[in-house]
Write a protein that holds these residues in place. Structure first.
Motif, PDB file in Angstrom:
ATOM      1  N   ALA A 124       0.797  -1.233   0.023  1.00 51.89           N
ATOM      2  CA  ALA A 124       0.242   0.160   0.095  1.00 51.89           C
ATOM      3  C   ALA A 124       0.838   1.369   0.006  1.00 51.89           C
ATOM      4  N   LEU A 125       1.819   1.137   0.971  1.00 56.81           N
ATOM      5  CA  LEU A 125       2.933   2.498   0.843  1.00 56.81           C
ATOM      6  C   LEU A 125       3.506   2.584  -0.261  1.00 56.81           C
ATOM      7  N   LEU A 126       3.779   1.576  -0.824  1.00 52.86           N
ATOM      8  CA  LEU A 126       4.817   1.467  -2.112  1.00 52.86           C
ATOM      9  C   LEU A 126       3.882   2.105  -3.177  1.00 52.86           C
ATOM     10  N   SER A 127       2.776   1.720  -3.313  1.00 51.96           N
ATOM     11  CA  SER A 127       1.667   2.206  -4.290  1.00 51.96           C
ATOM     12  C   SER A 127       1.517   3.792  -4.101  1.00 51.96           C
ATOM     13  N   LEU A 128       1.385   3.960  -3.044  1.00 52.83           N
ATOM     14  CA  LEU A 128       1.052   5.530  -2.979  1.00 52.83           C
ATOM     15  C   LEU A 128       2.232   6.363  -3.186  1.00 52.83           C
TER      16      LEU A 128
END
Length: 207
Positions: A124-128
């Motif tokens: 999730a953080l990598l996507s953001l």
């Protein structure tokens, strides 16, 4: 321009999130040895940043790009190798910064996730972060705005809040330590002022 430069320079010292890890992984774990590591690292960082910034400005002046390598021709062999070196450096240093981000988010949200939960949060953080990287074309804005906000908070504001709390909880605090709290408060106010000015100038540079 000076405010943006100061804000960008703040990012050179944003390693606070890994400070406990560095201390715990130190071979001879004592505070004097840790001070030597920190002072040596900061000194090397100052020297490297100063030399590179001076050489870039002396070469291109006010026409410097946010990523200095973009000022050089794509046919320049040495600069091509430099781009590869930067890419390798980013690939291998990114996990250090990202682990700090993930651990900080888990701590703030009071999450106690297992390996599966950590993997989901990582995705999730990598996507953001990836979406933000694709949306913001100028790396200098990221450095300037990040330095003005997060950098100033880490360097000036959070240390003051922690120091004030430590002295407040100390039953035998000396008058000198209480005066230090006031000096630290002045430093924090200075950081807030520089942060607001830097953030304003960084946002203005987008227009």
């Amino acid at each position: 321009s000076a405010a943006i430069l100061v804000a960008m320079l703040s990012t050179a010292y944003m390693a606070h999130f890994n400070a406990p890890k560095f201390y715990n992984e130190l071979k001879d774990r004592t505070l004097p040895n840790y001070y030597k590591v920190v002072s040596t690292s900061f000194g090397a960082s100052i020297a490297i940043f100063a030399v590179i910034a001076a050489m870039g400005f002396m070469t291109f002046g006010s026409s410097c790009s946010g990523l200095i390598l973009n000022n050089y021709s794509t046919k320049d062999t040495l600069m091509g190798l430099s781009r590869i070196a930067v890419a390798v450096s980013l690939v291998f240093s990114y996990p250090l910064a990202f682990v700090g981000l993930r651990d900080g988010v888990m701590d703030l949200l009071k999450l106690k996730a297992g390996p599966k939960g950590q993997n989901l949060l990582t995705v999730a953080l990598l996507s953001l972060v990836t979406m933000a990287a694709l949306s913001i074309p100028d790396v200098s804005f990221v450095l300037a705005f990040g330095g003005a906000t997060l950098g100033n908070a880490l360097i000036y504001i959070f240390p003051f809040l922690m120091f004030r709390k430590a002295i407040k909880n100390k039953t035998d605090a000396t008058p000198g330590q209480k005066r230090e709290v006031k000096l630290a408060a002045g430093s924090a106010l200075l950081g807030i002022g520089m942060g607001l000015l830097g953030a304003k100038m960084a946002l203005a540079s987008l227009g």
